[in-house]
Write a protein that holds these residues in place. Structure first.
Motif, short mmCIF file in Angstrom:
data_model
loop_
_atom_site.label_atom_id
_atom_site.label_comp_id
_atom_site.label_asym_id
_atom_site.label_seq_id
_atom_site.Cartn_x
_atom_site.Cartn_y
_atom_site.Cartn_z
N UNK A 141 0.81 -1.23 0.00
CA UNK A 141 0.00 0.00 0.00
C UNK A 141 0.84 1.27 0.00
N UNK A 142 2.15 1.15 -0.26
CA UNK A 142 3.03 2.31 -0.23
C UNK A 142 3.68 2.54 -1.59
N UNK A 143 2.90 2.86 -2.62
CA UNK A 143 3.46 3.03 -3.96
C UNK A 143 4.41 4.21 -4.10
N UNK A 144 4.33 5.19 -3.19
CA UNK A 144 5.16 6.39 -3.27
C UNK A 144 6.43 6.27 -2.43
N UNK A 145 6.68 5.11 -1.85
CA UNK A 145 7.82 4.95 -0.94
C UNK A 145 9.14 5.21 -1.65
N UNK A 146 9.97 6.07 -1.05
CA UNK A 146 11.29 6.39 -1.59
C UNK A 146 12.42 5.92 -0.68
N UNK A 147 12.19 5.92 0.62
CA UNK A 147 13.23 5.50 1.57
C UNK A 147 12.71 4.42 2.49
N UNK A 148 13.49 3.35 2.67
CA UNK A 148 13.08 2.23 3.52
C UNK A 148 14.25 1.75 4.36
N UNK A 158 12.07 -12.45 0.89
CA UNK A 158 10.68 -12.41 0.42
C UNK A 158 10.10 -11.00 0.61
N UNK A 159 10.43 -10.37 1.75
CA UNK A 159 9.98 -9.00 1.97
C UNK A 159 10.65 -8.05 0.98
N UNK A 160 11.94 -8.26 0.74
CA UNK A 160 12.66 -7.41 -0.22
C UNK A 160 12.05 -7.51 -1.61
N UNK A 161 11.64 -8.70 -1.99
CA UNK A 161 11.08 -8.88 -3.33
C UNK A 161 9.77 -8.12 -3.48
N UNK A 167 7.24 -1.06 -4.94
CA UNK A 167 7.69 0.31 -4.64
C UNK A 167 8.70 0.75 -5.70
N UNK A 168 8.21 1.14 -6.83
CA UNK A 168 9.07 1.44 -7.97
C UNK A 168 9.82 2.77 -7.83
N UNK A 196 15.31 -3.64 -7.94
CA UNK A 196 15.50 -2.28 -7.44
C UNK A 196 16.54 -1.51 -8.26
N UNK A 197 16.30 -1.42 -9.53
CA UNK A 197 17.27 -0.79 -10.43
C UNK A 197 17.41 0.71 -10.20
N UNK A 198 16.44 1.32 -9.51
CA UNK A 198 16.48 2.77 -9.31
C UNK A 198 17.16 3.21 -8.03
#
Length: 286
Positions: A141-148, A158-161, A167-168, A196-198
């Motif tokens: 539910x966090x499509x705008x996530x930039x920092x984690x 599995x969580x990383x995937x 979270x693009x 996570x290419x970005x």
């Protein structure tokens, strides 16, 4: 008679002093001061001081950033969760950055997921009660996530995937391990490289990846500017791989025991830090 911006004078150690009337500060200045407090202090103390402060604290914009980083030994984890939930719900969907240490749970993450569609920075550190299932359901539910930052948590590849797939916009990932390897090998590195290419900043200190995993990250994350692989002692940095790290990444933090004698501490390209959790994760609101 116009109201004075100062309270009557008081005697302090034999001298008369004029005490400012804080209630007559402009509302925006008072709000700015209150926002500098820890969320725990705002909820349990500041908002109860007077009606004016209570009304200011009801503004959802006061809760765009929530920080509960210090563990309060006088309160149970359940109480801290309740306080955090109160702050999250007060944000009315305006929450953009949240930092929780120690007491985070699946239920708290779900509360964030239901109330923070604008979330850009999520930091849950040392929260061992979070599971892969609970985290994966929430992070969708966090499509705008930039920092984690999910350092020192009981989470896996599995969580990383799920993060990588959902979270693009992710620019910074901090996934620090405690150094006690789970023998996942290069699996986590492969997931990061593939999804996570970005990424611009990556801290996976304490990971048990090998040089194969490191190569996959260098290939799969071409935008990386900062890379921390301290305590990644399974990485055998040969001459060519070491050179590639230095040439490709602007700020590299290498396993200290391998290169502590080879590089000068004043080198502005290869850096070393003593803290396991250096505060170098991207946060739009730091």
């Amino acid at each position: 008679m116009a109201s004075s911006s100062f309270l009557p004078t008081k005697e302090v150690e034999g001298e008369s002093v004029t005490v400012p009337n804080w209630l007559e500060l402009p509302k925006d200045i008072t709000a700015n001061i209150l926002q500098r407090l820890d969320t725990f202090e705002i909820v349990t103390s500041a908002c109860l001081v007077c009606p004016l402060w209570w009304n200011i604290c009801k503004d959802p914009l006061m809760w765009r950033t929530i920080s509960m980083r210090k563990r309060n030994i006088y309160h149970s984890d359940n109480n801290l969760v309740d306080i955090c939930r109160f702050a999250i719900e007060r944000s009315c969907g305006q929450l953009e950055s949240i930092w929780v240490e120690y007491f985070g749970t699946n239920e708290l993450l779900q509360c964030i997921a239901e109330n923070a569609s604008k979330l850009r920075c999520l930091r849950f550190v040392n929260c061992w009660r979070i599971t892969d299932k609970g985290f994966s359901e929430a992070v969708r539910n966090f499509p705008l996530l930039e920092g984690l930052d999910i350092s020192l948590c009981n989470l896996s590849k599995y969580s990383l995937e799920v993060v990588g797939r959902r979270c693009k916009l992710l620019k910074c990932l901090k996934f620090v391990r405690n150094g006690f390897y789970d023998f996942d090998g290069d699996d986590e590195a492969f997931v990061i490289a593939e999804t996570m290419s970005g990424l611009r900043q990556l801290n996976i200190s304490g990971n048990d990846m090998t040089y194969v995993g490191l190569i996959s990250i260098l290939d799969g994350c071409p935008l990386l500017e900062t890379l921390n692989i301290r305590r990644c002692y399974n990485v055998n940095l040969s001459g060519s791989l070491r050179r590639r790290c230095l040439e490709q990444i602007k700020d590299v933090q290498l396993p200290v025991q391998h290169y502590i004698e080879e590089y000068d501490y004043d080198d502005d390209h290869v850096t070393y830090h003593d803290s396991l959790l250096d505060d170098d994760c991207y946060d739009p609101y730091d």
